[in-house]
Design an enzyme around this catalytic site. Structure first.
Site, PDB file in Angstrom:
ATOM      1  N   LYS A  30      10.454  -8.794  -9.374  1.00 40.83           N
ATOM      2  CA  LYS A  30       9.597  -7.633  -8.108  1.00 40.83           C
ATOM      3  C   LYS A  30      10.320  -6.458  -8.118  1.00 40.83           C
ATOM      4  O   LYS A  30      11.828  -6.209  -8.217  1.00 40.83           O
ATOM      5  CB  LYS A  30      10.068  -8.253  -6.633  1.00 40.83           C
ATOM      6  CG  LYS A  30       9.445  -7.218  -5.362  1.00 40.83           C
ATOM      7  CD  LYS A  30       9.476  -7.841  -4.265  1.00 40.83           C
ATOM      8  CE  LYS A  30      11.077  -7.446  -3.482  1.00 40.83           C
ATOM      9  NZ  LYS A  30      11.140  -5.949  -3.139  1.00 40.83           N
ATOM     10  N   ASP A  57       6.159  -3.747  -5.737  1.00 36.58           N
ATOM     11  CA  ASP A  57       6.332  -3.570  -4.312  1.00 36.58           C
ATOM     12  C   ASP A  57       6.331  -2.281  -3.890  1.00 36.58           C
ATOM     13  O   ASP A  57       7.420  -1.790  -3.498  1.00 36.58           O
ATOM     14  CB  ASP A  57       7.460  -4.526  -4.015  1.00 36.58           C
ATOM     15  CG  ASP A  57       7.726  -4.460  -2.303  1.00 36.58           C
ATOM     16  OD1 ASP A  57       6.868  -4.427  -1.467  1.00 36.58           O
ATOM     17  OD2 ASP A  57       8.876  -4.841  -2.015  1.00 36.58           O
ATOM     18  N   LYS A  59       3.982  -1.066  -1.250  1.00 35.06           N
ATOM     19  CA  LYS A  59       3.584  -0.985   0.005  1.00 35.06           C
ATOM     20  C   LYS A  59       2.742   0.330   0.435  1.00 35.06           C
ATOM     21  O   LYS A  59       3.081   1.030   1.338  1.00 35.06           O
ATOM     22  CB  LYS A  59       4.735  -1.233   1.154  1.00 35.06           C
ATOM     23  CG  LYS A  59       5.597  -2.393   0.944  1.00 35.06           C
ATOM     24  CD  LYS A  59       6.532  -2.432   2.299  1.00 35.06           C
ATOM     25  CE  LYS A  59       7.371  -3.845   1.783  1.00 35.06           C
ATOM     26  NZ  LYS A  59       8.267  -3.620   0.891  1.00 35.06           N
ATOM     27  N   ASP A  62      -2.487   4.645   3.363  1.00 38.43           N
ATOM     28  CA  ASP A  62      -2.967   6.133   3.355  1.00 38.43           C
ATOM     29  C   ASP A  62      -4.506   5.798   3.715  1.00 38.43           C
ATOM     30  O   ASP A  62      -4.886   4.635   4.014  1.00 38.43           O
ATOM     31  CB  ASP A  62      -2.608   6.907   2.096  1.00 38.43           C
ATOM     32  CG  ASP A  62      -2.521   8.121   2.403  1.00 38.43           C
ATOM     33  OD1 ASP A  62      -3.154   8.749   3.101  1.00 38.43           O
ATOM     34  OD2 ASP A  62      -1.693   8.878   1.698  1.00 38.43           O
ATOM     35  N   THR A 119       9.613  -7.613   8.476  1.00 40.04           N
ATOM     36  CA  THR A 119      10.495  -8.612   9.386  1.00 40.04           C
ATOM     37  C   THR A 119      11.594  -7.856   9.947  1.00 40.04           C
ATOM     38  O   THR A 119      12.376  -8.157  11.031  1.00 40.04           O
ATOM     39  CB  THR A 119      11.124  -9.679   8.338  1.00 40.04           C
ATOM     40  OG1 THR A 119      11.459  -8.966   7.288  1.00 40.04           O
ATOM     41  CG2 THR A 119      10.218 -10.717   8.089  1.00 40.04           C
ATOM     42  N   ARG A 211      19.551 -11.107  -4.082  1.00 32.94           N
ATOM     43  CA  ARG A 211      20.837 -11.380  -4.241  1.00 32.94           C
ATOM     44  C   ARG A 211      21.459 -12.708  -4.523  1.00 32.94           C
ATOM     45  O   ARG A 211      22.371 -13.101  -5.209  1.00 32.94           O
ATOM     46  CB  ARG A 211      21.725 -10.858  -3.072  1.00 32.94           C
ATOM     47  CG  ARG A 211      21.628  -9.456  -3.112  1.00 32.94           C
ATOM     48  CD  ARG A 211      21.877  -8.880  -1.530  1.00 32.94           C
ATOM     49  NE  ARG A 211      21.081  -8.907  -0.603  1.00 32.94           N
ATOM     50  CZ  ARG A 211      20.909  -8.460   0.422  1.00 32.94           C
ATOM     51  NH1 ARG A 211      21.975  -7.855   0.869  1.00 32.94           N
ATOM     52  NH2 ARG A 211      19.694  -8.716   1.256  1.00 32.94           N
TER      53      ARG A 211
END
Ligand code: C5P
Length: 233
Positions: A30, A57, A59, A62, A119, A211
């Site tokens: 990603k 990614d 996002k 518009d 989130t 991570r």
């Protein structure tokens, strides 16, 4: 195809390539705003040329025409998955798919998935700051339904929402879930985390892991271990 997307959240090119060169096989990665805005699309092309699968990614959110033209250009990068905010609405999501189809290489467009509610957005922030009534869970389901009706392939969601989304949108509608930690890991800044085992049980199609893999003592072994769980082995 791998079911584990590794979040390449590194701040230098050297760190990115040192990490990728540990793997002999192509993996799913990603690439987000941090890498793209630091190094441009050149880094996306380079990682693609190494044979890896890419979830880009960025996002998008518009007006429909702008998103359509942007998606047309992203499709030309030959990435595997792109995303946008479902909050942009149905017209924007349909335009995104049109753009991806126009830019598709060899007739195969990237998959397009929608972010429902971030989130990081709390119940209170959604109701009061954004002025959206009801529960976050209901909003997530509503946005997932809208994304499906608009022709999208799936959503980014929390592990805890994947089952309900599949019930409403069908099992072919993809759920891509971050917030994953091995039982032995630190949670870092994530608030609600789930293990890969739980993600598999909940029917998540892909998990996004940063991570837990990138900072592991043996990243390749950890990646392979998580993959076996997601393959149900
Ligand atoms: O290191 P960690 O596994 O927490 O990284 C998770 C990745 O997924 C990061 O790139 C983060 O930005 C992304 N993400 C997330 N939660 C979301 C959406 C994306 O953690 N709701």
């Amino acid at each position: 195809m791998s079911k584990t997307m590794v979040a390449l959240d590194f701040s230098t090119r050297k760190d990115v390539y040192e990490f990728l060169l540990k793997f002999k096989e192509p993996i799913y990665v990603k690439i987000g705003m941090e890498l793209t805005y630091s190094f441009g699309f050149e880094i996306v092309r380079e990682i693609k040329a190494m044979g890896h699968h890419i979830f880009l990614d960025l996002k998008l959110h518009d007006i429909p025409n702008t998103v359509k033209q942007a998606m047309k250009n992203l499709a030309k990068l030959d990435v595997d998955v792109v995303n946008l905010h479902a909050a942009g609405g149905s017209a924007m999501m349909k335009a995104a798919i049109e753009g991806l189809e126009e830019g598709a290489i060899n007739g195969k467009r990237p998959l397009c998935i929608a972010v429902t509610q971030l989130t990081s957005t709390s119940q209170e922030a959604m109701n009061e700051d954004l002025g959206i009534p009801g529960s976050v869970q209901d909003c997530v389901i509503q946005y997932a339904k809208l994304a499906k009706e608009s022709g999208l392939d799936g959503v980014v969601c929390s592990v805890h929402e994947a089952k309900a989304i599949h019930e409403v949108c069908g099992n072919a509608f993809l759920t891509v879930t971050p917030g994953i930690r091995l039982a032995t890991d630190s949670k870092d800044d994530q608030k609600r985390v789930a293990t890969p085992e739980y993600a598999y049980e909940q029917g998540c199609d892909y998990i996004v892991v940063g991570r837990s893999i990138t900072k592991a003592a043996d990243s390749v072994a950890t990646y392979r271990f998580i993959e076996t769980i997601m393959e149900g082995k």
